[in-house]
Design an enzyme around this catalytic site. Structure first.
Site, PDB file in Angstrom:
ATOM      1  N   LYS A  79      -9.471   2.447  -1.696  1.00 45.28           N
ATOM      2  CA  LYS A  79      -9.713   1.818  -0.390  1.00 45.28           C
ATOM      3  C   LYS A  79     -11.036   2.282   0.224  1.00 45.28           C
ATOM      4  O   LYS A  79     -11.244   3.483   0.456  1.00 45.28           O
ATOM      5  CB  LYS A  79      -8.548   2.142   0.550  1.00 45.28           C
ATOM      6  CG  LYS A  79      -8.543   1.394   1.859  1.00 45.28           C
ATOM      7  CD  LYS A  79      -7.261   1.725   2.630  1.00 45.28           C
ATOM      8  CE  LYS A  79      -7.075   0.888   3.864  1.00 45.28           C
ATOM      9  NZ  LYS A  79      -5.824   1.235   4.587  1.00 45.28           N
TER      10      LYS A  79
ATOM     11  N   VAL B  82      -0.087  -2.176  10.683  1.00 48.72           N
ATOM     12  CA  VAL B  82       0.518  -1.839  11.968  1.00 48.72           C
ATOM     13  C   VAL B  82      -0.007  -2.753  13.085  1.00 48.72           C
ATOM     14  O   VAL B  82       0.680  -2.988  14.067  1.00 48.72           O
ATOM     15  CB  VAL B  82       0.302  -0.352  12.336  1.00 48.72           C
ATOM     16  CG1 VAL B  82       1.096   0.551  11.421  1.00 48.72           C
ATOM     17  CG2 VAL B  82      -1.154   0.047  12.302  1.00 48.72           C
TER      18      VAL B  82
ATOM     19  N   GLU C 149       0.862  -1.193   0.000  1.00 49.84           N
ATOM     20  CA  GLU C 149       0.000   0.000   0.000  1.00 49.84           C
ATOM     21  C   GLU C 149       0.898   1.242   0.000  1.00 49.84           C
ATOM     22  O   GLU C 149       1.978   1.234   0.615  1.00 49.84           O
ATOM     23  CB  GLU C 149      -0.834  -0.063   1.294  1.00 49.84           C
ATOM     24  CG  GLU C 149      -1.770   1.090   1.540  1.00 49.84           C
ATOM     25  CD  GLU C 149      -2.489   0.934   2.906  1.00 49.84           C
ATOM     26  OE1 GLU C 149      -2.134   0.009   3.691  1.00 49.84           O
ATOM     27  OE2 GLU C 149      -3.405   1.727   3.184  1.00 49.84           O
TER      28      GLU C 149
ATOM     29  N   CYS D  56      -5.179  -3.498   2.628  1.00 47.77           N
ATOM     30  CA  CYS D  56      -4.860  -3.534   4.059  1.00 47.77           C
ATOM     31  C   CYS D  56      -6.078  -3.705   4.965  1.00 47.77           C
ATOM     32  O   CYS D  56      -6.669  -4.770   5.004  1.00 47.77           O
ATOM     33  CB  CYS D  56      -4.043  -2.292   4.407  1.00 47.77           C
ATOM     34  SG  CYS D  56      -3.054  -2.518   5.901  1.00 47.77           S
TER      35      CYS D  56
HETATM   36  C1  ACM Z   1      -3.890  -0.023   7.162  1.00 48.52           C
HETATM   37  O1  ACM Z   1      -5.003  -0.177   6.672  1.00 48.52           O
HETATM   38  N1  ACM Z   1      -2.913   0.533   6.486  1.00 48.52           N
HETATM   39  C2  ACM Z   1      -3.613  -0.465   8.526  1.00 48.52           C
END
Ligand code: ACM
Length: 266
Positions: free
Chosen positions: A109, A169, A38, A142
């Site tokens: 996203k 994370v 990402e 992510c």
């Molecule tokens: C994330 O979605 N970068 C934790």
């Protein structure tokens, strides 16, 4: 089909440098599909939307994206690239499916994580599946892992391989993706970054451990946490076509959507 990922540590705010690093790492790679992390060009930890826009790429006018397209053409390869996408005053945390003929799809996203809400606009396009040389590819990014609906909706559209650019994370995703591959019988490639984004507003450490999981939840490979990792393996995407989990249970056909209507309304 040869698929893989490249895990690395992008430098914050250095898109040209990060692009160079990616292209040099992939120079000698033989693969049909490579997934990158990402926000692989810009780095992750922006302080606000003004800053994310500053390091974002406008697809109509980006020499960096153009150089990745030329590379994909030269290598006859597909690349899934996480990047910050600028469109006018909007900024999306996006993932592009780039092939020898250019950009085939951009996913924005949908589920923004934590302070991303101050730096990006939420995705505004539906989840779709793309066909590359007869193989069905779905993209998520992510934190979408927390929402099982995402993998399911891609699987329902026939996705055989889920590509997941990540900057994780929290520590739960890698294990959770095993479950996603059991319950949907798909492949999943999670390309995560590692290292730290140290910024005036704080520091974030990313967990690495990029991985490829096969239908049924078999972990084919998981990288180490804090090092560059380039991994390619051969898979048969058709292994994702068999949705039987027992002799009498098809994980998609056995769904009872009439009992799930609350999901549409809550
Ligand atoms: C994330 O979605 N970068 C934790």
């Amino acid at each position: 089909m040869k698929v893989g990922f490249y895990q690395f540590r992008p430098f914050f705010g250095k898109p040209e440098q990060n692009c160079k690093k990616i292209l040099s790492a992939l120079k000698d790679v033989e693969a049909d599909l490579i997934v990158l992390p990402e926000l692989a060009l810009s780095g992750y930890y922006f302080k606000d939307k003004t800053e994310s826009l500053k390091y974002a790429e406008d697809l109509e006018n980006s020499t960096i994206i153009d150089s990745i397209i030329s590379f994909a053409e030269y290598k006859n390869m597909h690349i899934v690239l996480g990047f910050a996408e600028k469109q006018g005053e909007q900024c999306f945390n996006s993932s592009a499916l780039i092939g020898p003929n250019g950009i085939e799809h951009v996913y924005r996203k949908v589920h923004l994580f934590n302070e991303e809400k101050f730096c990006f606009d939420p995705g505004n396009k539906p989840f779709v599946v793309n066909d590359i040389n007869g193989v069905k590819i779905g993209m998520m990014i992510c934190f979408d892992w927390v929402f099982p609906e995402v993998t399911r909706i891609l699987a329902l559209q026939g996705a055989q391989i889920i590509c997941q650019p990540s900057n994780l994370v929290l520590t739960f995703c890698q294990q959770t993706m095993l479950a996603r591959c059991i319950e949907n019988k798909v492949f999943a490639i999670t390309a995560n970054r590692y290292g730290v984004d140290k910024r005036p507003q704080g520091s974030l450490k990313f967990t690495g451990k990029s991985q490829i999981v096969a239908p049924g939840g078999k972990l084919l490979h998981r990288a180490v946490s804090q090092r560059d990792a380039l991994f390619v393996t051969e898979i048969d995407p058709d292994d994702a076509n068999n949705k039987m989990i027992t002799q009498h249970n098809d994980i998609l056909a056995d769904r009872r959507p009439e009992f799930y209507t609350l999901l549409n309304n809550k």
